[in-house]
Design a protein around this motif. Sequence first.
Motif, PDB file in Angstrom:
ATOM      1  N   THR A 127       1.942  -3.530 -15.800  1.00  0.00           N
ATOM      2  CA  THR A 127       1.461  -4.735 -14.798  1.00  0.00           C
ATOM      3  C   THR A 127       2.166  -4.457 -13.611  1.00  0.00           C
ATOM      4  N   VAL A 128       1.323  -4.875 -13.209  1.00  0.00           N
ATOM      5  CA  VAL A 128       1.825  -5.340 -11.629  1.00  0.00           C
ATOM      6  C   VAL A 128       2.445  -6.444 -11.442  1.00  0.00           C
ATOM      7  N   THR A 129       3.514  -6.725 -10.502  1.00  0.00           N
ATOM      8  CA  THR A 129       3.673  -8.709 -10.299  1.00  0.00           C
ATOM      9  C   THR A 129       4.132  -8.024  -9.174  1.00  0.00           C
ATOM     10  N   HIS A 130       4.417  -9.529  -8.278  1.00  0.00           N
ATOM     11  CA  HIS A 130       4.364 -10.317  -6.824  1.00  0.00           C
ATOM     12  C   HIS A 130       4.750 -11.423  -6.325  1.00  0.00           C
TER      13      HIS A 130
ATOM     14  N   HIS B 199       1.155  -0.772  -0.050  1.00  0.00           N
ATOM     15  CA  HIS B 199       0.207   0.509   0.013  1.00  0.00           C
ATOM     16  C   HIS B 199       0.710   1.171  -0.038  1.00  0.00           C
ATOM     17  N   ILE B 200       1.972   1.054   0.898  1.00  0.00           N
ATOM     18  CA  ILE B 200       3.272   2.284   0.358  1.00  0.00           C
ATOM     19  C   ILE B 200       3.266   2.932  -0.803  1.00  0.00           C
ATOM     20  N   VAL B 201       4.248   1.668  -1.573  1.00  0.00           N
ATOM     21  CA  VAL B 201       4.662   1.895  -3.057  1.00  0.00           C
ATOM     22  C   VAL B 201       4.186   1.452  -4.226  1.00  0.00           C
ATOM     23  N   GLY B 202       4.346   0.105  -4.090  1.00  0.00           N
ATOM     24  CA  GLY B 202       3.852  -0.770  -4.632  1.00  0.00           C
ATOM     25  C   GLY B 202       2.308  -0.295  -5.831  1.00  0.00           C
ATOM     26  N   ARG B 203       1.047  -0.115  -4.866  1.00  0.00           N
ATOM     27  CA  ARG B 203       0.090   0.058  -5.680  1.00  0.00           C
ATOM     28  C   ARG B 203      -0.013   1.102  -5.676  1.00  0.00           C
ATOM     29  N   PRO B 204      -0.172   2.496  -4.786  1.00  0.00           N
ATOM     30  CA  PRO B 204      -0.247   3.841  -5.742  1.00  0.00           C
ATOM     31  C   PRO B 204       0.872   3.834  -6.445  1.00  0.00           C
TER      32      PRO B 204
END
Length: 291
Positions: free
Chosen positions: A189-192, A167-172
Motif C-alpha cells: 500500500t502506498v500512502t502520501h 521517484h527516488i525512494v517511495g515509488r521504486p
Amino acid sequence: MVILDGKKVSNDIKNEIAAEVKKMKAKGEKVPHLAAIIVGNDGASLTYVASKVKACERVGFESTMIRMSNTTSEIELLDKIDELNNNPDIDGFIIQLPLPKQIDTQKVLMAVDPDKDVDGFHPMNFGKMALDMSTFIPATPFGILELLDRYNVETKGKHTVVIGRSHIVGRPMSILMGRKGFPGNSTVTVTHSHTKNITQITSQADIIISALGVPNFLKAEMVKDDAVIIDVGITRVADENSPKGYVITGDVDFENVSKKASFITPVPGGVGPMTIAMLLKNTLLARELRH
C-alpha cells in the motif's frame, strides 16, 4: 527488537567490494571508475559527494569529482554529461541533486547513458526494474533490500506500507516490495500527503517504509506490535544543546516506536550508510557489464 545496523552492513559490503577490486588488480584488470558531477556550492551536497569519493578510495575504485559553478547553463552541463558518456575510462557517474533552477533536472537525467546510470534514475533503468529485469536499482531502495536480506526479515505475504511516493525512494520501493522473490512478494500500500486515515493503514502494516521527510511523523500509536520499521527520513532539526546546533532526525519517533517494533533502522546509522555502499555496488556492476 533488532536494530537493522546499516553502518555495519555497509562496512561489510565495502569489504566485499574491496576484495573483488584486489583480485582485479592482481590480474592487471581495470578497476571500477566512478565520477560525480556537482553543480553549485550546496554544503550538504558537497559533503555527500566528498563521502562518496572517500568510499571509492577505501574500496580501491578510481574516482573523479567534477565541480561546476552555480551559474552553469543547461547546455554546459549536458556537454559535460556527453563527455562522460563517451569516456571509456568512466564506468558510471552520478549527477548530484538538487540542480540550480536554470537547469531542467529531468532533461539532464535523461541525457545520462543508461549503462553508466549507477544512480538508477534513467527511465530505461526504472522501466527494467519495474519489469523485474536485471538493471541498476536506485541506491537507497537497493540498500533497504540488502538490509532486509542480510537480516533475513520475512517479506513474503506481508503487508508493506510505503509512506511517500518520490521517484527516488517511495515509488521504486513499492515496486520492489511487490516483486516476485526475496525480499518481495508482499502486498503493498502506498500512502502520501493526500492519504486519508493514514493511522488506520499503518496500524495494519507488517512492514512500514517511511520516506516522507517529516521528523518524528510515525508515532507509536500508528504502529502495531512486532512491525518492521524502515526509516528513510533524514532531517536537520535545530537543537541548542548540540555542538553543531542541530540533530539528524528521521521520520520515526524512534524512542517510542522501537519498543513495539521487531526490527527497526536507526537515524543516523540505518538506511543512510547503505546508500553509498549500494552506489559502489552498482558501479562494480557497471564495470562488469562494460568489460
